[in-house]
Design an enzyme around this catalytic site. Structure first.
Site, mmCIF file in Angstrom:
data_model
loop_
_atom_site.group_PDB
_atom_site.id
_atom_site.type_symbol
_atom_site.label_atom_id
_atom_site.label_comp_id
_atom_site.label_asym_id
_atom_site.label_seq_id
_atom_site.Cartn_x
_atom_site.Cartn_y
_atom_site.Cartn_z
ATOM 1 N N ASP A 57 5.398 3.319 1.186
ATOM 2 C CA ASP A 57 5.058 2.950 2.551
ATOM 3 C C ASP A 57 3.860 2.007 2.500
ATOM 4 O OD1 ASP A 57 5.270 3.202 5.427
ATOM 5 O OD2 ASP A 57 3.420 4.370 5.320
ATOM 6 N N ASP A 96 1.545 0.778 5.717
ATOM 7 C CA ASP A 96 0.428 1.129 6.591
ATOM 8 C C ASP A 96 -0.098 2.511 6.234
ATOM 9 O OD1 ASP A 96 0.573 -1.212 8.163
ATOM 10 O OD2 ASP A 96 2.201 -0.377 9.349
ATOM 11 N N ASP A 101 2.176 8.263 3.863
ATOM 12 C CA ASP A 101 1.057 8.975 4.485
ATOM 13 C C ASP A 101 1.483 9.779 5.704
ATOM 14 O OD1 ASP A 101 1.523 6.597 6.035
ATOM 15 O OD2 ASP A 101 -0.426 6.904 6.993
#
Length: 365
Positions: free
Chosen positions: A29, A31, A227
């Site tokens: 991922d 961001d 995250d």
């Protein structure tokens, strides 16, 4: 790889072999993992360099459909994380693949979002249109900073006229240097509320996104790194792929403790450097669960954490106590928790335990 969200409690086995040697591809991922806003997460570039040097390939995966793969690759390269457009997989590409499979080459589709949405449609052989009166067979809605009333109204008219509403993702928030901000899911909700129709979602955690990642990277034994519990981790678990949660983005330790089985990661790391070091096992002991020098026990009124001697100064991170707490709670608590459990130092614990709980935002009761 199978859909098995209820496989045994993760984290318990640990990973004695470094993830960058045990997995052929990291599906990363962006961001909150590699950057926040325009800036790199500290140490991310060095960590990716070490992972690549060990032979791991990298796929850069994002639910944010605003930018094209070229724009994402350029941004990553500017942050010293070398990337080519073919290394980037966006939720807009997953949505375009799904729409093309349903409606065929050349179908008219109304894009809502940033430039990445329309670019993905063109790449998939679809024909972007600008108005509901152009009779689109589908509306593909992704994140875009400039999305406003005009685009949302056009989407509403098209969906109410029979177009399939497809959302690249429904992340309610996105991380930023100013804190969390509204994500695509917030605006998808506007269209759904007005039309009364729930969209087809193709981004994480939907399996369509993972299928797109595997198709584009050729991964045989991938590791999903993210995250977010509800997209990255849940998406990996839905297709039976190992996951690693990093705490450099939106998920806090309290969120992790309260995670339901479908969103519990296999591995835990402070940041993406977790790719390049072993992960200690969490093992059952007579009075609870132990990870390194730390022991966590579950009781009716919450969890207790203790440490036997000084924590290992050579440990690659300071999360062994949190790993033990997670497994102690997940192994004995209810499957679904509305709130994280209460946590306290075990009787006679040194100051290091209280300091760790405060650092993780799990203040002693």
């Amino acid at each position: 790889m199978t859909d098995d969200p209820d496989r045994p409690v993760p984290l318990a086995p640990g990973a004695p072999e470094r993830p960058d040697r045990a997995h052929d591809v990291a599906l990363l991922d962006l961001d909150g993992v590699l950057y926040v806003g325009p800036d790199a997460v500290p140490g991310a570039a060095d960590a990716l360099g070490r992972a690549r040097a060990s032979g791991m390939r990298l796929g850069f995966v994002t639910n944010n459909a605003a930018r094209t793969p070229q724009e994402v690759a350029t941004h990553l390269t500017e942050l010293d994380m070398a990337a080519e457009p073919d290394d980037v997989i966006t939720s807009a590409q997953a949505a375009a693949t799904v729409v093309a499979g349903r409606f065929g080459h050349g179908a008219a589709v109304l894009p809502v979002g940033g430039p990445g949405v329309a670019a993905a449609l063109v790449e998939a052989g679809l024909r972007p249109v600008e108005r509901a009166e152009d009779d689109p067979v589908a509306v593909v809605q992704g994140y875009g900073r400039e999305v406003g009333w005009t685009q949302l109204a056009e989407a509403v008219v098209a969906v109410r006229s029979g177009a399939q509403h497809v959302a690249t993702n429904v992340d309610a928030t996105i991380p930023s240097p100013r804190g969390v901000l509204p994500g695509n899911g917030a605006l998808v909700g506007v269209v759904a509320a007005v039309t009364g129709q729930q969209p087809l979602v193709t981004g994480k955690p939907d399996p369509a996104m993972h299928a797109e990642c595997v198709r584009r990277t050729g991964a045989q034994h991938p590791l999903v790194v993210g995250d977010r519990l509800d997209t990255d981790v849940e998406g990996g678990r839905r297709v039976g792929v190992a996951t690693m949660l990093v705490l450099s983005g939106v998920t806090a330790p309290a969120d992790l403790l309260a995670a339901p089985p479908r969103a519990r990661p296999d591995l835990l790391a402070s940041d993406v450097s977790g790719l390049t070091h072993p992960h200690p096992p969490v093992e059952p002991v007579e009075d609870g669960w132990r990870c390194g020098a730390w022991t966590a026990t579950a009781a009716d009124d919450g969890l207790q954490l203790g440490v036997g001697g000084a924590p290992d100064p050579d440990a690659p991170d300071d999360l062994d106590g949190l790993r033990a707490l997670c497994v102690a709670h997940w192994a004995s608590g209810p499957a679904e928790d509305a709130e994280p459990p209460r946590v306290a130092p075990a009787p006679g614990s040194p100051d290091a335990v209280g300091e760790a709980l405060r650092r993780w935002g799990l203040s002693p009761r």
